[in-house]
Design a protein around this motif. Sequence first.
Motif, PDB file in Angstrom:
ATOM      1  N   ASP A 151      67.397 -55.392   5.037  1.00 30.55           N
ATOM      2  CA  ASP A 151      68.196 -56.680   4.900  1.00 30.55           C
ATOM      3  C   ASP A 151      68.710 -57.256   6.340  1.00 30.55           C
ATOM      4  O   ASP A 151      69.339 -58.167   6.104  1.00 30.55           O
ATOM      5  N   ALA A 152      68.601 -56.610   7.397  1.00 32.43           N
ATOM      6  CA  ALA A 152      69.144 -56.779   8.622  1.00 32.43           C
ATOM      7  C   ALA A 152      67.955 -57.374   9.400  1.00 32.43           C
ATOM      8  O   ALA A 152      66.880 -56.707   9.520  1.00 32.43           O
ATOM      9  N   ALA A 153      68.333 -58.209  10.436  1.00 36.92           N
ATOM     10  CA  ALA A 153      67.267 -58.572  11.306  1.00 36.92           C
ATOM     11  C   ALA A 153      66.959 -57.487  12.314  1.00 36.92           C
ATOM     12  O   ALA A 153      67.695 -56.454  12.650  1.00 36.92           O
ATOM     13  N   ASN A 154      65.642 -57.416  12.661  1.00 38.71           N
ATOM     14  CA  ASN A 154      64.879 -56.398  13.337  1.00 38.71           C
ATOM     15  C   ASN A 154      65.198 -54.941  12.752  1.00 38.71           C
ATOM     16  O   ASN A 154      65.377 -53.931  13.437  1.00 38.71           O
ATOM     17  N   TRP A 155      65.333 -55.011  11.568  1.00 36.89           N
ATOM     18  CA  TRP A 155      65.696 -53.683  10.668  1.00 36.89           C
ATOM     19  C   TRP A 155      66.717 -52.989  10.996  1.00 36.89           C
ATOM     20  O   TRP A 155      67.132 -51.864  10.918  1.00 36.89           O
ATOM     21  N   GLY A 156      67.719 -53.836  11.624  1.00 37.60           N
ATOM     22  CA  GLY A 156      69.111 -53.362  12.105  1.00 37.60           C
ATOM     23  C   GLY A 156      69.065 -52.586  13.274  1.00 37.60           C
ATOM     24  O   GLY A 156      70.277 -52.138  13.816  1.00 37.60           O
ATOM     25  N   VAL A 157      67.905 -52.719  14.248  1.00 38.92           N
ATOM     26  CA  VAL A 157      67.793 -52.074  15.620  1.00 38.92           C
ATOM     27  C   VAL A 157      68.436 -53.343  16.497  1.00 38.92           C
ATOM     28  O   VAL A 157      67.949 -54.460  16.407  1.00 38.92           O
ATOM     29  N   PRO A 158      69.675 -52.886  17.274  1.00 42.72           N
ATOM     30  CA  PRO A 158      70.082 -53.778  18.162  1.00 42.72           C
ATOM     31  C   PRO A 158      69.148 -54.590  19.080  1.00 42.72           C
ATOM     32  O   PRO A 158      68.235 -53.889  19.470  1.00 42.72           O
ATOM     33  N   TRP A 159      69.291 -55.841  19.077  1.00 38.90           N
ATOM     34  CA  TRP A 159      68.145 -56.607  19.822  1.00 38.90           C
ATOM     35  C   TRP A 159      67.835 -56.211  21.287  1.00 38.90           C
ATOM     36  O   TRP A 159      66.935 -56.397  21.769  1.00 38.90           O
ATOM     37  N   ARG A 182      67.214 -64.679  21.539  1.00 38.43           N
ATOM     38  CA  ARG A 182      68.321 -65.385  20.859  1.00 38.43           C
ATOM     39  C   ARG A 182      69.156 -64.370  20.272  1.00 38.43           C
ATOM     40  O   ARG A 182      70.464 -64.687  19.938  1.00 38.43           O
ATOM     41  N   ALA A 183      68.922 -63.185  20.185  1.00 36.77           N
ATOM     42  CA  ALA A 183      69.569 -62.306  19.360  1.00 36.77           C
ATOM     43  C   ALA A 183      70.420 -62.876  18.044  1.00 36.77           C
ATOM     44  O   ALA A 183      71.553 -62.484  17.518  1.00 36.77           O
ATOM     45  N   ASP A 184      69.752 -63.518  17.277  1.00 37.85           N
ATOM     46  CA  ASP A 184      70.080 -64.198  16.022  1.00 37.85           C
ATOM     47  C   ASP A 184      70.214 -63.216  15.150  1.00 37.85           C
ATOM     48  O   ASP A 184      69.288 -62.649  14.461  1.00 37.85           O
ATOM     49  N   PRO A 185      71.328 -63.003  14.459  1.00 37.26           N
ATOM     50  CA  PRO A 185      71.556 -61.925  13.593  1.00 37.26           C
ATOM     51  C   PRO A 185      71.079 -62.433  12.230  1.00 37.26           C
ATOM     52  O   PRO A 185      70.868 -61.622  11.232  1.00 37.26           O
ATOM     53  N   ASP A 186      70.769 -63.613  11.875  1.00 36.40           N
ATOM     54  CA  ASP A 186      70.080 -64.070  10.539  1.00 36.40           C
ATOM     55  C   ASP A 186      68.423 -64.115  10.590  1.00 36.40           C
ATOM     56  O   ASP A 186      67.835 -64.482   9.756  1.00 36.40           O
ATOM     57  N   TYR A 187      68.065 -63.688  11.710  1.00 35.79           N
ATOM     58  CA  TYR A 187      66.463 -63.736  11.980  1.00 35.79           C
ATOM     59  C   TYR A 187      65.739 -63.043  10.778  1.00 35.79           C
ATOM     60  O   TYR A 187      66.278 -61.575  10.730  1.00 35.79           O
ATOM     61  N   ARG A 188      64.613 -63.326  10.151  1.00 29.68           N
ATOM     62  CA  ARG A 188      64.124 -62.832   8.947  1.00 29.68           C
ATOM     63  C   ARG A 188      62.604 -62.868   9.121  1.00 29.68           C
ATOM     64  O   ARG A 188      61.837 -62.873   8.216  1.00 29.68           O
TER      65      ARG A 188
END
Length: 254
Positions: free
Chosen positions: A101-109, A64-70
């Motif tokens: 603070d970023a989804a997946n620790w800022g690592v691109p999905w 899904r590559a959701d940028p808000d995934y926490r």
Amino acid sequence: MLTLVEALSAPAACPCRCHETLSLAERTKGVAAMMRFDDIMRGWGVTPLYEPNAPELFLEAKMRADPDYRMVAVRDHACLYARLLGFAVHELIHALLGDPDAANWGVPWGLPYGVPEDLPVGEEASYLFPFNLAEACAWYGVGALAHAYFDVDWPVLTARDVGTYGFVGGRAVVAVPPGFRAVPHIDRQHDATAYYTRARKLEARARDYLDDGVLRDWCRELTEVEAQGRARRDTPFPDPADLATLEPEPPRPS
């Protein structure tokens, strides 16, 4: 979703034989470490997934590559000591090297088997290198950080015997999320010699990076975040020793 206490309250027999090889004091220390980990995640505003099928849930989120995934997957095994704690510390290192603070620790999905669609062809290996090195640190550094921060002396384990790296130049291809293009990469199972040769070189660099100064800085940061998370917790955790005394459930008949 399972809470940490729910996961720890239903121990199952594991190939690591933790309930046989670890003393009650060690298991108690492992439970206490996981409670502290849970507070750290709370301090960062991240929800750990303690379900045994957490990797599948993570892969669904990845596509899904959701940028808000926490959320973060920390379990794929019945083991509640060596592997659950290993997974947890692995993710702590990813967060410390990345952006909590970023989804997946800022690592691109799409990583490590894909790159952004707009990346020029031929630049895949250089683009992936810093993320591969961070993975090497997160794989190699699990034992060092577990000892430095949680005072855990027994071996803690990750999902595999090597990091998950994207080495360009092989024939393996996997699906990647929208916005990425798949990169042919060296597969660990079908081209083990090439994969492990590169992996061990990366891990040697990670060993050189993870000196006492880095570990001290990480412990200082984790202490601050853990205090924040503990202050946000609504109810106290039970006594770690009470959970550590629970015997694993016998295997269910097939």
